[in-house]
Design a protein around this motif. Structure first.
Motif, short mmCIF file in Angstrom:
data_model
loop_
_atom_site.label_atom_id
_atom_site.label_comp_id
_atom_site.label_asym_id
_atom_site.label_seq_id
_atom_site.Cartn_x
_atom_site.Cartn_y
_atom_site.Cartn_z
N SER A 79 18.92 -66.07 0.89
CA SER A 79 19.65 -66.13 2.16
C SER A 79 19.05 -67.13 3.15
CB SER A 79 19.64 -64.73 2.80
OG SER A 79 18.30 -64.32 3.01
N VAL A 80 18.23 -68.05 2.66
CA VAL A 80 17.52 -69.00 3.55
C VAL A 80 18.53 -69.76 4.43
CG1 VAL A 80 16.02 -71.04 3.63
CG2 VAL A 80 15.68 -69.29 1.86
N VAL A 81 18.35 -69.70 5.73
CA VAL A 81 19.29 -70.35 6.66
C VAL A 81 19.15 -71.87 6.56
CG1 VAL A 81 19.90 -70.63 9.11
CG2 VAL A 81 19.34 -68.37 8.22
N GLY A 82 17.91 -72.36 6.51
CA GLY A 82 17.71 -73.81 6.39
C GLY A 82 16.26 -74.18 6.68
N GLU A 83 15.60 -74.82 5.73
CA GLU A 83 14.21 -75.24 5.92
C GLU A 83 14.07 -76.68 5.47
OE1 GLU A 83 12.23 -70.84 5.37
OE2 GLU A 83 11.42 -72.50 4.18
N HIS A 84 13.42 -77.49 6.30
CA HIS A 84 13.26 -78.91 5.98
C HIS A 84 11.83 -79.36 6.28
CE1 HIS A 84 17.62 -78.51 6.54
NE2 HIS A 84 17.70 -79.48 5.64
N SER A 85 11.26 -80.11 5.35
CA SER A 85 9.94 -80.72 5.57
C SER A 85 10.00 -82.19 5.20
CB SER A 85 8.87 -80.05 4.69
OG SER A 85 8.67 -78.73 5.10
N VAL A 86 9.43 -83.00 6.06
CA VAL A 86 9.27 -84.42 5.75
C VAL A 86 7.78 -84.64 5.53
CG1 VAL A 86 9.58 -86.79 6.55
CG2 VAL A 86 11.26 -85.03 7.15
N ILE A 135 12.27 -93.35 -0.46
CA ILE A 135 12.33 -92.09 0.28
C ILE A 135 12.91 -91.06 -0.69
CG2 ILE A 135 13.37 -90.88 2.24
CD1 ILE A 135 13.30 -93.58 3.76
N GLY A 136 12.08 -90.09 -1.06
CA GLY A 136 12.48 -89.12 -2.09
C GLY A 136 13.05 -87.84 -1.49
N PHE A 137 13.94 -87.22 -2.25
CA PHE A 137 14.56 -85.96 -1.81
C PHE A 137 14.36 -84.90 -2.88
CE2 PHE A 137 16.78 -89.18 0.58
CZ PHE A 137 17.03 -88.59 1.81
N ALA A 138 14.08 -83.66 -2.44
CA ALA A 138 13.98 -82.54 -3.38
C ALA A 138 14.73 -81.35 -2.78
CB ALA A 138 12.53 -82.17 -3.62
N THR A 139 15.49 -80.67 -3.62
CA THR A 139 16.41 -79.63 -3.15
C THR A 139 16.08 -78.29 -3.79
OG1 THR A 139 18.18 -81.27 -2.90
CG2 THR A 139 18.85 -78.97 -3.08
N LEU A 140 15.96 -77.24 -2.97
CA LEU A 140 15.79 -75.87 -3.47
C LEU A 140 16.96 -75.04 -2.96
CD1 LEU A 140 12.01 -75.27 -2.61
CD2 LEU A 140 12.96 -76.26 -4.69
N ARG A 141 17.45 -74.12 -3.79
CA ARG A 141 18.54 -73.22 -3.40
C ARG A 141 18.20 -71.79 -3.82
NH1 ARG A 141 19.63 -76.70 -0.69
NH2 ARG A 141 21.36 -78.15 -0.71
N GLY A 142 18.41 -70.82 -2.91
CA GLY A 142 18.18 -69.44 -3.31
C GLY A 142 18.29 -68.47 -2.15
N GLU A 153 8.59 -88.14 1.40
CA GLU A 153 9.36 -87.21 0.58
C GLU A 153 9.98 -86.16 1.50
OE1 GLU A 153 9.60 -86.89 -3.08
OE2 GLU A 153 9.02 -88.99 -2.93
N ILE A 154 11.23 -85.80 1.23
CA ILE A 154 11.93 -84.81 2.06
C ILE A 154 12.31 -83.62 1.19
CG2 ILE A 154 13.95 -84.39 3.52
CD1 ILE A 154 13.85 -87.43 4.19
N LEU A 155 11.84 -82.45 1.61
CA LEU A 155 12.07 -81.21 0.85
C LEU A 155 12.94 -80.27 1.69
CD1 LEU A 155 11.29 -79.25 -1.50
CD2 LEU A 155 9.33 -78.57 -0.12
N GLU A 156 13.97 -79.71 1.06
CA GLU A 156 14.81 -78.76 1.79
C GLU A 156 15.11 -77.53 0.95
OE1 GLU A 156 18.40 -78.18 1.10
OE2 GLU A 156 19.17 -80.09 0.35
N MET A 157 15.26 -76.38 1.65
CA MET A 157 15.72 -75.16 0.96
C MET A 157 16.81 -74.50 1.77
SD MET A 157 13.69 -71.98 -0.72
CE MET A 157 14.66 -70.81 -1.70
N HIS A 158 17.85 -74.06 1.07
CA HIS A 158 18.96 -73.34 1.68
C HIS A 158 19.38 -72.16 0.79
CE1 HIS A 158 19.48 -77.03 4.08
NE2 HIS A 158 20.09 -76.25 4.95
N HIS A 159 20.18 -71.30 1.39
CA HIS A 159 20.78 -70.13 0.72
C HIS A 159 21.56 -70.52 -0.54
CE1 HIS A 159 24.70 -71.33 2.51
NE2 HIS A 159 23.92 -71.79 3.49
N LYS A 160 21.80 -69.53 -1.38
CA LYS A 160 22.41 -69.80 -2.69
C LYS A 160 23.89 -70.16 -2.63
CE LYS A 160 23.01 -64.86 -3.62
NZ LYS A 160 22.48 -63.75 -4.42
N HIS A 161 24.52 -69.98 -1.46
CA HIS A 161 25.96 -70.29 -1.36
C HIS A 161 26.22 -71.75 -1.00
CE1 HIS A 161 26.68 -66.01 -1.58
NE2 HIS A 161 25.80 -65.83 -0.60
N LYS A 162 25.18 -72.49 -0.66
CA LYS A 162 25.40 -73.88 -0.21
C LYS A 162 25.92 -74.74 -1.36
CE LYS A 162 23.37 -77.59 2.54
NZ LYS A 162 24.61 -77.70 3.33
#
Ligand code: NDP
Ligand SMILES: O=C(O)C1=N[C@H](C(=O)O)C[C@H](O)C1
Length: 273
Positions: A217-224, A208-215, A156-165
């Protein structure tokens, strides 16, 4: 175009988050100089000095809306804009026979095919993430996916980015997904689960699963996450500053200078292929 000396780089999307970071990075990296700055027609930033906008003081490079004259006198282009714009810029870079570094994410298969066609004449480096850390992470993910059987470990792949993405999953998440798929010797497009909602049924083995978080000012975070029965391995990267992407892009341009036309990746640039 200069034959020798510092590599003249045009930054397209020069007023954007990455555009301004790129102007600052070029300014501090030996062997590179800002040769031009481009924004779209009608942009409120046209005519402003690219250095002043980026916070490093006047560098006498006004932001213009016509890429062609800028490309004609440059050695390369750094492009973190939007998919349609990057396709257009790849065509111009091919006409000018120069280096084109593309960080833009969210490209469709059709966009990628057009960029690959432009790479017959331009030397293109394209990657969903230009940082050293993420590209090393991708190597580790490929190894882990190869070592751990899909019957025993779910990816599973989890990512978080800023709210403007504006695109999801992130280019990095897809790059990591491709690495996992390569390790498993499967095609990502046939095995990815990009959205889950409602009664999904049980997890398909090998997906292979993907999950997306947005909020915020996060520059970019990824976990596999490789999830087995009774144990879990997590391989992660946290970007703390966009400068890591900008430095990677300048490094890619300097690496590509003098290379024959073609489509290259950051793994090629970093010697991780
Ligand atoms: N590969 C990597 O390492 C990284 C990739 N990215 C990617 O880079 C891209 C840009 O991100 P970010 O800087 O945050 O976004 P921004 O929206 O802040 O910047 C994009 C800039 O490009 C401009 N632009 C869009 N179309 C054109 C055009 N046709 N001609 C000239 N300029 C244009 C935009 O202008 P306007 O606002 O008027 O549309 C804007 O100023 C995204 O796809 C992002 O995912 C980001 C970080 C790292
Ligand atoms: O839009 C962003 O900000 C970023 N985009 C890239 C992506 O889509 O992975 C790289 C980085 O994570 C920041």
């Amino acid at each position: 175009m200069s034959e020798a000396g510092d590599m003249g780089l045009v930054v397209v999307g020069a007023a954007g988050r990455m555009g301004q970071t790129l102007i600052r990075a070029i300014h501090t990296i030996p062997g590179a100089r800002v040769a031009g700055a481009v924004e779209r027609a009608g942009s409120p930033y046209l005519g402003k000095d690219a250095g002043e906008l980026a916070g490093i003081g006047i560098i006498n490079v006004p932001i213009v809306d016509d890429p062609l004259p800028a490309f004609a006198k440059a050695d390369g282009v750094l492009d973190f804009t939007a998919p349609k714009a990057s396709v257009e810029f790849a065509g111009y870079a091919a006409q000018a026979r120069i280096v084109h570094v593309i960080g833009t994410t969210g490209c469709s298969a059709d966009d990628d095919a057009k960029i690959a066609a432009a790479a017959r004449h331009a030397t293109i480096v394209k990657s969903g993430n230009m940082s050293l850390g993420v590209n090393l992470l991708a190597v580790l993910v490929e190894q882990a996916a190869r070592a751990l059987d899909s019957e025993d470990f779910d990816i599973e792949i989890l990512e978080m980015h800023h709210k403007h993405k504006v695109d999801a999953p992130s280019g990095t998440a897809l790059l990591l997904g491709e690495a996992a798929a390569k390790g498993r010797e499967i095609a990502l497009e046939d095995n990815s689960v990009r959205v889950r909602d409602g009664h999904t049924g049980v997890r398909k083995t090998g997906a292979i699963g993907f999950a997306t978080l947005r909020g915020g000012s996060v520059v970019g975070e990824h976990s596999v996450i490789l999830a087995g029965t009774g144990e879990r391995i997590t391989l992660s990267h946290q970007a703390e500053d966009r400068a890591i992407f900008a430095r990677g892009a300048v490094k890619a341009a300097l690496w590509a200078r003098g290379k024959k036309p073609g489509l290259y990746s950051m793994r090629d640039v970093l010697g991780l292929s």
